[in-house]
Design a protein around this motif. Sequence first.
Motif, PDB file in Angstrom:
ATOM      1  N   LEU A  37       0.837  -1.188   0.000  1.00 27.46           N
ATOM      2  CA  LEU A  37       0.000   0.000   0.000  1.00 27.46           C
ATOM      3  C   LEU A  37       0.876   1.245   0.000  1.00 27.46           C
ATOM      4  CD1 LEU A  37      -2.617  -1.092   2.695  1.00 27.46           C
ATOM      5  CD2 LEU A  37      -2.669  -1.493   0.221  1.00 27.46           C
ATOM      6  N   VAL A  38       0.619   2.143  -0.945  1.00 25.49           N
ATOM      7  CA  VAL A  38       1.426   3.356  -1.111  1.00 25.49           C
ATOM      8  C   VAL A  38       0.526   4.574  -0.958  1.00 25.49           C
ATOM      9  CG1 VAL A  38       2.909   4.665  -2.673  1.00 25.49           C
ATOM     10  CG2 VAL A  38       2.978   2.156  -2.688  1.00 25.49           C
ATOM     11  N   ALA A  39       0.961   5.536  -0.134  1.00 28.43           N
ATOM     12  CA  ALA A  39       0.253   6.804   0.014  1.00 28.43           C
ATOM     13  C   ALA A  39       1.137   7.741   0.820  1.00 28.43           C
ATOM     14  CB  ALA A  39      -1.106   6.623   0.685  1.00 28.43           C
ATOM     15  N   ARG A  40       0.760   9.001   0.857  1.00 30.60           N
ATOM     16  CA  ARG A  40       1.539   9.979   1.616  1.00 30.60           C
ATOM     17  C   ARG A  40       1.275   9.914   3.111  1.00 30.60           C
ATOM     18  NH1 ARG A  40       0.104  15.480  -1.459  1.00 30.60           N
ATOM     19  NH2 ARG A  40      -1.933  14.488  -1.333  1.00 30.60           N
ATOM     20  N   ARG A  41       0.034   9.633   3.499  1.00 31.83           N
ATOM     21  CA  ARG A  41      -0.350   9.709   4.915  1.00 31.83           C
ATOM     22  C   ARG A  41       0.052   8.422   5.638  1.00 31.83           C
ATOM     23  NH1 ARG A  41      -6.522  11.397   4.913  1.00 31.83           N
ATOM     24  NH2 ARG A  41      -6.615   9.737   3.338  1.00 31.83           N
ATOM     25  N   GLU A  42       1.210   8.465   6.265  1.00 27.82           N
ATOM     26  CA  GLU A  42       1.814   7.260   6.825  1.00 27.82           C
ATOM     27  C   GLU A  42       0.957   6.620   7.908  1.00 27.82           C
ATOM     28  OE1 GLU A  42       6.024   5.740   8.816  1.00 27.82           O
ATOM     29  OE2 GLU A  42       5.833   7.793   8.039  1.00 27.82           O
ATOM     30  N   THR A  43       0.430   7.415   8.828  1.00 26.63           N
ATOM     31  CA  THR A  43      -0.347   6.853   9.929  1.00 26.63           C
ATOM     32  C   THR A  43      -1.595   6.152   9.416  1.00 26.63           C
ATOM     33  OG1 THR A  43       0.448   8.564  11.457  1.00 26.63           O
ATOM     34  CG2 THR A  43      -1.557   7.380  12.085  1.00 26.63           C
ATOM     35  N   VAL A  44      -2.322   6.809   8.515  1.00 24.64           N
ATOM     36  CA  VAL A  44      -3.536   6.215   7.942  1.00 24.64           C
ATOM     37  C   VAL A  44      -3.189   4.937   7.188  1.00 24.64           C
ATOM     38  CG1 VAL A  44      -5.448   6.581   6.323  1.00 24.64           C
ATOM     39  CG2 VAL A  44      -4.669   8.459   7.776  1.00 24.64           C
ATOM     40  N   LEU A  45      -2.084   4.981   6.456  1.00 23.08           N
ATOM     41  CA  LEU A  45      -1.665   3.826   5.657  1.00 23.08           C
ATOM     42  C   LEU A  45      -1.335   2.632   6.545  1.00 23.08           C
ATOM     43  CD1 LEU A  45      -1.149   3.380   2.591  1.00 23.08           C
ATOM     44  CD2 LEU A  45       1.269   3.754   3.065  1.00 23.08           C
ATOM     45  N   ARG A  46      -0.594   2.882   7.605  1.00 24.52           N
ATOM     46  CA  ARG A  46      -0.207   1.784   8.491  1.00 24.52           C
ATOM     47  C   ARG A  46      -1.421   1.229   9.244  1.00 24.52           C
ATOM     48  NH1 ARG A  46       4.998   1.129   8.044  1.00 24.52           N
ATOM     49  NH2 ARG A  46       6.382   2.918   7.614  1.00 24.52           N
ATOM     50  N   ASP A  47      -2.364   2.088   9.588  1.00 24.51           N
ATOM     51  CA  ASP A  47      -3.589   1.608  10.237  1.00 24.51           C
ATOM     52  C   ASP A  47      -4.381   0.705   9.299  1.00 24.51           C
ATOM     53  OD1 ASP A  47      -2.970   2.981  12.529  1.00 24.51           O
ATOM     54  OD2 ASP A  47      -4.362   4.640  12.156  1.00 24.51           O
ATOM     55  N   LEU A  48      -4.460   1.087   8.024  1.00 24.25           N
ATOM     56  CA  LEU A  48      -5.170   0.265   7.043  1.00 24.25           C
ATOM     57  C   LEU A  48      -4.462  -1.074   6.858  1.00 24.25           C
ATOM     58  CD1 LEU A  48      -7.350  -0.155   4.876  1.00 24.25           C
ATOM     59  CD2 LEU A  48      -5.839   1.029   3.261  1.00 24.25           C
ATOM     60  N   ALA A  49      -3.144  -1.031   6.777  1.00 24.03           N
ATOM     61  CA  ALA A  49      -2.379  -2.276   6.618  1.00 24.03           C
ATOM     62  C   ALA A  49      -2.636  -3.216   7.787  1.00 24.03           C
ATOM     63  CB  ALA A  49      -0.890  -1.958   6.487  1.00 24.03           C
ATOM     64  N   VAL A  60       0.610  -7.648   4.226  1.00 23.67           N
ATOM     65  CA  VAL A  60       0.342  -6.285   3.779  1.00 23.67           C
ATOM     66  C   VAL A  60       1.511  -5.404   4.212  1.00 23.67           C
ATOM     67  CG1 VAL A  60      -1.262  -4.338   3.753  1.00 23.67           C
ATOM     68  CG2 VAL A  60      -2.130  -6.654   4.155  1.00 23.67           C
ATOM     69  N   ALA A  61       2.135  -4.754   3.244  1.00 20.53           N
ATOM     70  CA  ALA A  61       3.232  -3.832   3.539  1.00 20.53           C
ATOM     71  C   ALA A  61       2.790  -2.402   3.280  1.00 20.53           C
ATOM     72  CB  ALA A  61       4.441  -4.168   2.664  1.00 20.53           C
ATOM     73  N   ALA A  62       3.124  -1.503   4.194  1.00 19.19           N
ATOM     74  CA  ALA A  62       2.854  -0.084   4.010  1.00 19.19           C
ATOM     75  C   ALA A  62       4.130   0.575   3.494  1.00 19.19           C
ATOM     76  CB  ALA A  62       2.417   0.559   5.320  1.00 19.19           C
ATOM     77  N   LEU A  63       4.015   1.301   2.396  1.00 23.55           N
ATOM     78  CA  LEU A  63       5.156   1.973   1.795  1.00 23.55           C
ATOM     79  C   LEU A  63       4.812   3.452   1.634  1.00 23.55           C
ATOM     80  CD1 LEU A  63       7.944   1.916   0.480  1.00 23.55           C
ATOM     81  CD2 LEU A  63       6.864   1.117  -1.641  1.00 23.55           C
ATOM     82  N   PRO A  64       5.040   4.257   2.673  1.00 23.70           N
ATOM     83  CA  PRO A  64       4.708   5.685   2.578  1.00 23.70           C
ATOM     84  C   PRO A  64       5.563   6.373   1.511  1.00 23.70           C
ATOM     85  CG  PRO A  64       5.087   5.018   4.857  1.00 23.70           C
ATOM     86  CD  PRO A  64       5.579   3.904   3.993  1.00 23.70           C
ATOM     87  N   ALA A  65       4.929   7.134   0.645  1.00 18.09           N
ATOM     88  CA  ALA A  65       5.660   7.838  -0.411  1.00 18.09           C
ATOM     89  C   ALA A  65       4.777   8.930  -0.993  1.00 18.09           C
ATOM     90  CB  ALA A  65       6.094   6.874  -1.513  1.00 18.09           C
ATOM     91  N   ASP A  66       5.412  10.026  -1.330  1.00 16.58           N
ATOM     92  CA  ASP A  66       4.761  11.137  -2.025  1.00 16.58           C
ATOM     93  C   ASP A  66       5.193  11.059  -3.484  1.00 16.58           C
ATOM     94  OD1 ASP A  66       3.891  13.503  -3.115  1.00 16.58           O
ATOM     95  OD2 ASP A  66       4.714  14.786  -1.533  1.00 16.58           O
ATOM     96  N   LEU A  67       4.287  10.691  -4.354  1.00 18.02           N
ATOM     97  CA  LEU A  67       4.638  10.458  -5.750  1.00 18.02           C
ATOM     98  C   LEU A  67       4.749  11.744  -6.563  1.00 18.02           C
ATOM     99  CD1 LEU A  67       2.524   7.248  -6.488  1.00 18.02           C
ATOM    100  CD2 LEU A  67       4.912   7.429  -5.756  1.00 18.02           C
TER     101      LEU A  67
END
Length: 263
Positions: A37-49, A60-67
């Motif tokens: 899962l890739v997105a800018r909002r790290e906390t939200v992303l990790r909660d979803l993962a 499920v891996a969280a990969l925070p990134a600003d594309l």
Amino acid sequence: MADRPYPYRTALITGASSGIGTAMARQLAARGVSLVLVARRETVLRDLAEELRHAHGIEVAALPADLTDTQQTARVAARLTDPDRPVELLVNNAGSGGSGVFANLPVDLEEATVQLNNQAVVRLSRSVLSRMRAAGHGGVLNVSSLTGELPSPSLATYAATKAFLTHFSETLAIENRGSGVHVTVVLPGLTKTDYFASNGLAPAWVPKFFWLEADQVAAAALKAVAAGTRRCVPGVPYKAATSLLPITPRPLRRALGRYLWHR
């Protein structure tokens, strides 16, 4: 989605922290698909993962990134090219854009829209296609918009990037015909996501039945890429409308775009 096994066992989804991206993540997780899962909002992303791991017992891996940042995009591309952890389905869902008269908008934000909606998609798609073709198996699902089908005052850059994305996707679908790699573009109409609300672009006059749910768009798109459908337009009203656009004179298209979006 049907009960038969989904043809892709691993997927990377950009823009996964909200809207259509989150809906796709949940639907794929329910089918046992491992996710990045890739997105800018790290906390939200990790909660979803964590939610999806707990609910479905999948990886499920969280990969925070600003594309909008080329270096961070390169980091996601590197994950896609990791030979030890192949990704079978790439979902280019991340997208954004400002609204207003183009001459009045900050140029940095407009350039960031091009970077996110187009350049990142080109980079990530190129990262996976060679390997997918060599394996004879894979999918690329690009989330475009019906906005790109018409001139769209107040959304000049956003609409133009979506027009590019649609043509880019349809061309890749032709190039990869017979290779075992499916490239699908989905063109949602008005969808209940943060984008329309945050930009003040929810026309009050639009009937309720024209509004799509994020889950509805996600289900149609995932079904389409699994089936090898090149172009997916969710929702009966939008299917009917897009069937008429090719025969609609350009002056009428301009008038329709002006009516829909000019403020």
